[in-house]
Design a protein around this motif. Structure first.
Motif, mmCIF file in Angstrom:
data_model
loop_
_atom_site.group_PDB
_atom_site.id
_atom_site.type_symbol
_atom_site.label_atom_id
_atom_site.label_comp_id
_atom_site.label_asym_id
_atom_site.label_seq_id
_atom_site.Cartn_x
_atom_site.Cartn_y
_atom_site.Cartn_z
ATOM 1 N N ILE A 63 -4.778 0.040 -15.207
ATOM 2 C CA ILE A 63 -4.031 -1.218 -15.372
ATOM 3 C C ILE A 63 -3.106 -1.438 -14.177
ATOM 4 C CG2 ILE A 63 -2.266 -2.379 -16.770
ATOM 5 C CD1 ILE A 63 -3.465 -0.911 -19.219
ATOM 6 N N ARG A 64 -2.500 -0.359 -13.710
ATOM 7 C CA ARG A 64 -1.558 -0.451 -12.577
ATOM 8 C C ARG A 64 -2.263 -0.807 -11.263
ATOM 9 N NH1 ARG A 64 3.183 0.384 -10.274
ATOM 10 N NH2 ARG A 64 3.373 1.704 -8.425
ATOM 11 N N LEU A 65 -3.561 -0.570 -11.206
ATOM 12 C CA LEU A 65 -4.312 -0.881 -9.991
ATOM 13 C C LEU A 65 -4.120 -2.320 -9.540
ATOM 14 C CD1 LEU A 65 -7.869 0.764 -9.969
ATOM 15 C CD2 LEU A 65 -6.130 0.855 -8.204
ATOM 16 N N ASN A 66 -4.107 -3.240 -10.488
ATOM 17 C CA ASN A 66 -3.933 -4.656 -10.143
ATOM 18 C C ASN A 66 -2.562 -4.904 -9.522
ATOM 19 O OD1 ASN A 66 -6.461 -5.477 -10.940
ATOM 20 N ND2 ASN A 66 -5.823 -5.987 -13.034
ATOM 21 N N GLU A 67 -1.536 -4.221 -10.042
ATOM 22 C CA GLU A 67 -0.192 -4.368 -9.477
ATOM 23 C C GLU A 67 -0.148 -3.811 -8.058
ATOM 24 O OE1 GLU A 67 2.693 -2.496 -12.000
ATOM 25 O OE2 GLU A 67 1.720 -3.208 -13.840
ATOM 26 N N VAL A 68 -0.764 -2.637 -7.882
ATOM 27 C CA VAL A 68 -0.756 -1.985 -6.569
ATOM 28 C C VAL A 68 -1.498 -2.819 -5.532
ATOM 29 C CG1 VAL A 68 -1.511 0.055 -5.272
ATOM 30 C CG2 VAL A 68 -0.543 0.325 -7.559
ATOM 31 N N SER A 69 -2.694 -3.320 -5.920
ATOM 32 C CA SER A 69 -3.531 -4.055 -4.967
ATOM 33 C C SER A 69 -2.898 -5.373 -4.531
ATOM 34 C CB SER A 69 -4.911 -4.327 -5.573
ATOM 35 O OG SER A 69 -4.805 -5.128 -6.731
ATOM 36 N N SER A 70 -2.137 -5.997 -5.430
ATOM 37 C CA SER A 70 -1.506 -7.278 -5.100
ATOM 38 C C SER A 70 -0.089 -7.122 -4.551
ATOM 39 C CB SER A 70 -1.471 -8.175 -6.348
ATOM 40 O OG SER A 70 -0.743 -7.550 -7.390
ATOM 41 N N GLY A 71 0.431 -5.891 -4.545
ATOM 42 C CA GLY A 71 1.786 -5.655 -4.065
ATOM 43 C C GLY A 71 1.865 -5.635 -2.547
ATOM 44 N N PRO A 72 3.070 -5.680 -1.998
ATOM 45 C CA PRO A 72 3.267 -5.734 -0.540
ATOM 46 C C PRO A 72 2.801 -4.468 0.191
ATOM 47 C CG PRO A 72 5.360 -5.387 -1.667
ATOM 48 C CD PRO A 72 4.357 -5.688 -2.731
ATOM 49 N N LEU A 73 2.728 -3.344 -0.527
ATOM 50 C CA LEU A 73 2.321 -2.072 0.095
ATOM 51 C C LEU A 73 0.916 -1.646 -0.343
ATOM 52 C CD1 LEU A 73 5.701 -0.158 -0.312
ATOM 53 C CD2 LEU A 73 4.825 -1.272 1.744
#
Length: 299
Positions: A63-73
């Motif tokens: 689930i966190r993958l989507n946050e990571v991929s769209s985040g600034p880093l």
């Protein structure tokens, strides 16, 4: 990863829980990078995989993958996450699309993105190390093999050599039971009936990385009798292997020698290669990789 006892001791001390918490530290990318690297190493072993599978952390990480991929880093962190989920998929190639839907979706998109396609292919190469993974790659309609063949033939120099290394991983056997039929079908995905001609031709090229990767492919398939038959059908290739003058540098000499040793060690070799050629190959092995024939000059 050493043993179940070690894993239980580390888990009891709470170190792994702290590691999973470090993955959420969005203010410190270096901590996150190190945490995902350590967890990836844990996931590489079977016991580590079984341990992780018993936790809810994997669903949360997907689930966190989507946050990571769209985040600034995301461009820093995503390779580590993809590597981690690739190792999970290696252990369970049939079920990972259902278990990790976000990872599966991102992996599909990477196959269609020029600057990420090689990383995606390397994940599939790791999945294809097992017999089960090989069958999944052959049966699942994701165009992975077509994309890999295209990358080998038309990519940049780096893309060609890295994709060729992926091809070697897909063909390489890491299990005692060899799957002759599946690997032969996978091999033909490169260039149909001309796949062996294509690979052997690359070993003759004066490009170190690509030539070395092509030799790696031949080494990967050398355990299968069908590969020796195909090499035998390539006009003049055994003559090329036996001609020491065609290898100019140490890497080429080592690659050629390793391949000849592998062919001579093939269980069915006596039933495939003509006796006179086999005798020369075994003589090559006995003489070593750096043997130089002495020449006598008469004044």
């Amino acid at each position: 990863s050493i043993s179940q006892e070690h894993l239980e001791m580390v888990d009891k001390e709470g170190l792994l829980n702290d590691l999973f918490n470090d993955l959420k530290k969005d203010d410190d990318v270096l901590v996150q990078l190190n945490a995902i690297e350590i967890i990836s190493n844990l996931a590489e072993s079977k016991l580590g995989f079984e341990y992780l599978k018993g936790l809810n952390i994997l669903t949360n990480m997907d689930i966190r993958l989507n946050e990571v991929s769209s985040g600034p880093l995301g461009h820093f962190l995503m390779p580590g996450y993809i590597k981690f989920f690739g190792r999970l998929a290696h252990h369970d190639p049939n079920n990972y699309p259902t278990l990790y839907p976000n990872f599966t979706s991102i992996l599909k998109n990477m196959l269609e993105t020029n600057d990420q396609v090689v990383l995606a292919l390397e994940v599939f190469g790791h999945i294809g190390l097992t017999n089960e993974g090989k069958k999944v790659l052959l049966d699942r309609n994701w165009n992975v093999l077509e994309i890999m063949a295209k990358s080998i033939k038309f990519g940049t120099s780096e893309m060609k050599s890295r994709s060729m290394s992926v091809f070697a991983d897909i063909l390489r056997s890491t299990e005692e039971n060899l799957d002759f039929e599946t690997t032969r079908k996978l091999f033909s995905c490169l260039s149909g009936p001309h796949s062996m001609d294509y690979v052997t031709d690359l070993t003759k090229k004066p490009f170190g990385d690509l030539s070395s990767a092509a030799y790696d492919v031949l080494m990967a398939v050398s355990v299968y009798p069908w590969s020796v038959e195909l090499i035998l059908n390539v006009p003049g290739y055994f003559e090329f292997l036996l001609d020491r003058s065609t290898a100019k540098d140490k890497e080429s000499k080592d690659s050629k020698y390793a391949l000849i040793c592998a062919i001579c060690g093939q269980k069915e070799v006596q039933n495939i290669i003509p006796p006179e050629i086999l005798k020369q190959l075994r003589s090559y092995v006995k003489q070593g990789a750096y043997y130089v024939e002495s020449t006598v000059e008469v004044a």
